[in-house]
Design an enzyme around this catalytic site. Structure first.
Site, PDB file in Angstrom:
ATOM      1  N   LEU A 117      71.453  -4.096  45.647  1.00 31.52           N
ATOM      2  CA  LEU A 117      69.940  -4.662  45.460  1.00 31.52           C
ATOM      3  C   LEU A 117      69.008  -3.287  45.919  1.00 31.52           C
ATOM      4  CD1 LEU A 117      68.271  -6.867  47.217  1.00 31.52           C
ATOM      5  CD2 LEU A 117      69.387  -5.586  49.453  1.00 31.52           C
ATOM      6  N   SER A 118      69.785  -2.272  46.402  1.00 29.09           N
ATOM      7  CA  SER A 118      67.973  -0.954  46.237  1.00 29.09           C
ATOM      8  C   SER A 118      67.636  -0.757  45.178  1.00 29.09           C
ATOM      9  CB  SER A 118      69.072   0.113  47.831  1.00 29.09           C
ATOM     10  OG  SER A 118      68.860  -0.771  48.429  1.00 29.09           O
ATOM     11  N   GLU A 119      65.803   0.232  45.066  1.00 34.93           N
ATOM     12  CA  GLU A 119      65.820   0.527  44.425  1.00 34.93           C
ATOM     13  C   GLU A 119      65.430   2.091  44.722  1.00 34.93           C
ATOM     14  OE1 GLU A 119      65.686  -3.201  42.187  1.00 34.93           O
ATOM     15  OE2 GLU A 119      63.334  -2.219  41.588  1.00 34.93           O
ATOM     16  N   ILE A 150      73.350   2.856  45.259  1.00 31.24           N
ATOM     17  CA  ILE A 150      74.140   2.118  45.250  1.00 31.24           C
ATOM     18  C   ILE A 150      74.744   2.618  45.474  1.00 31.24           C
ATOM     19  CG2 ILE A 150      74.735   0.410  43.661  1.00 31.24           C
ATOM     20  CD1 ILE A 150      71.586  -0.402  44.525  1.00 31.24           C
ATOM     21  N   ARG A 258      90.577  21.440  79.145  1.00 33.54           N
ATOM     22  CA  ARG A 258      89.350  22.660  78.472  1.00 33.54           C
ATOM     23  C   ARG A 258      89.254  23.657  80.200  1.00 33.54           C
ATOM     24  NH1 ARG A 258      88.300  26.719  75.206  1.00 33.54           N
ATOM     25  NH2 ARG A 258      86.009  27.569  75.207  1.00 33.54           N
ATOM     26  N   GLY A 330      81.323  22.564  71.517  1.00 35.09           N
ATOM     27  CA  GLY A 330      80.990  23.444  71.219  1.00 35.09           C
ATOM     28  C   GLY A 330      80.846  23.866  70.208  1.00 35.09           C
ATOM     29  N   GLU A 354      71.672  -1.032  55.219  1.00 36.14           N
ATOM     30  CA  GLU A 354      71.825  -2.713  54.595  1.00 36.14           C
ATOM     31  C   GLU A 354      69.986  -2.651  55.877  1.00 36.14           C
ATOM     32  OE1 GLU A 354      76.130  -4.369  55.213  1.00 36.14           O
ATOM     33  OE2 GLU A 354      76.507  -3.281  54.057  1.00 36.14           O
TER      34      GLU A 354
END
Length: 378
Positions: A117-119, A150, A258, A330, A354
């Site tokens: 979809l993306s361009e 993509i 810890r 850390g 998306e």
């Protein structure tokens, strides 16, 4: 499922998925080459029946799969999700011939799917896409242009491609095409990205397509795209929740053992409160994801708003939780190969793909104001 918990059967299934991901999928993921499709991993997802379940289950089960896998193996989660995203339009809108040709190969892992979809100039503004589908005779077109960012490109075997068939018509002039990777004129190249899975560009140089390649109806491809995203956006949230849960569990274990300042890290109120906040936000995001998925499965009218809310809250929450986990661990958390170093790299992208967080806020506001107008008109 109630509003607040899963049935015992679903909870047991999620536990089984987490165990399978740790025991059978993670070793395959670790053998994969970053930036390339891990076909051995896909084959194992197929053997476990998870790829087939992409197309036989509802939105809630999709979310549960993605959340469970993400806790133990993000690579397996992403491989599963990309198969679903790329092939869902074929499942939902394909002709019998299209489904027969491709879905068995997708579900057995032998064919890799991608959602194109993306361009370069149409990422968040999906309606502004410019990949041109120019007429080439009756019910025939030639695709010319470029797709970018993509996932699974350029290694996929089939692409769901969205192209402009009617210039100047905005979202109303887009058509979805099913384009095999071996179609003449289709090329691709990889992009070096933070993500471990392949992402690339696609070039279309007069790529021929016909009516047999159309998914749904001509000029109505935007509905195909948005329908797919309405299903997968909550599950992106589930992916994020899985990562947040993994970070939370690592932090609980670390702070409890810890030694620091004459006791354990968990004895410090500031640390304990931080962990409580991480747990609170993770559970809130999880409940919103489940609610959005349940709304989708029940055919509720407010799915776009719920899907956007779930994706937005969960991805932003995961970013917060993983960052807090790194801070409490850390410097060791930044060492290459540490779980949190891995999650820190993975957690950033879902806030963009998306539909970026800003897009989700726009969808939410649009849906709220439309609801207000409808209420005033009644």
């Amino acid at each position: 499922m109630t509003a607040f918990s899963l049935e015992p059967e679903r909870s047991a299934w999620c536990a089984e998925l987490r165990a399978l991901a740790a025991d059978r999928l993670r070793p395959l993921a670790e053998k994969g080459e970053p930036g390339h499709v891990n076909r051995a991993l896909l084959a194992e997802l197929a053997r476990l029946g998870l790829l087939e379940r992409l197309f036989t289950s509802g939105a809630l089960d999709l979310c549960l799969m993605r959340e469970s896998l993400a806790q133990a193996c993000t690579e397996a989660e992403t491989a599963l999700a990309l198969q679903g995203l790329g092939a869902h339009p074929v499942h939902a809108h394909g002709t019998p011939a299209q489904r027969e040709r491709w879905l068995p190969a997708v579900t057995d892992g032998s064919a890799v799917a991608a959602f194109a979809l993306s361009e370069p100039g149409a990422g968040s503004d999906a309606a502004a896409l410019e990949l041109a589908a120019r007429p080439d005779g009756p019910s025939r077109w030639r695709l010319t242009g470029e797709k970018c960012w993509i996932s699974n490109a350029p290694e996929a075997d089939l692409y769901t491609v969205f192209a402009r068939t009617t210039p100047g018509a905005g979202s109303r002039g887009v058509t979805a095409f099913l384009v095999p990777a071996d179609r003449p004129g289709l090329t691709g190249s990889p992009l070096e990205m933070l993500s471990p899975h392949p992402i690339g560009t696609l070039g279309f140089d007069d790529v021929p397509v016909t009516a047999d390649d159309v998914l749904g109806e001509a000029d109505r491809g935007f509905r195909v795209a948005m329908g797919t995203l309405n299903l997968f956006r909550p599950s992106v949230g589930a992916f994020a929740v899985g990562m947040a849960q993994a970070a939370l569990e690592a932090t609980l274990a670390h702070t409890a053992r810890r030694d620091a300042f004459g006791g354990k890290l968990s004895d410090l109120q500031s640390v304990a409160h931080q962990v409580a906040e991480m747990a609170l936000r993770t559970e809130a995001a999880r409940l919103m994801v489940y609610a959005a998925a349940t709304a989708y499965d029940s055919g509720a009218p407010d799915v776009p708003r719920r899907a956007a809310m779930a994706k937005l809250l969960a991805t932003e929450t995961a970013q917060y939780v993983v960052d807090a986990a790194v801070q409490l661990h850390g410097a060791r958390a930044l060492r290459r190969g540490h779980l949190l170093e891995h999650l820190y790299r993975e957690v950033r992208a879902p806030r963009i793909y998306e539909g970026a967080s800003e897009v989700q806020r726009g969808i939410i506001a649009k849906e709220l104001y439309a609801q207000q107008v409808t209420a005033e008109a009644e």
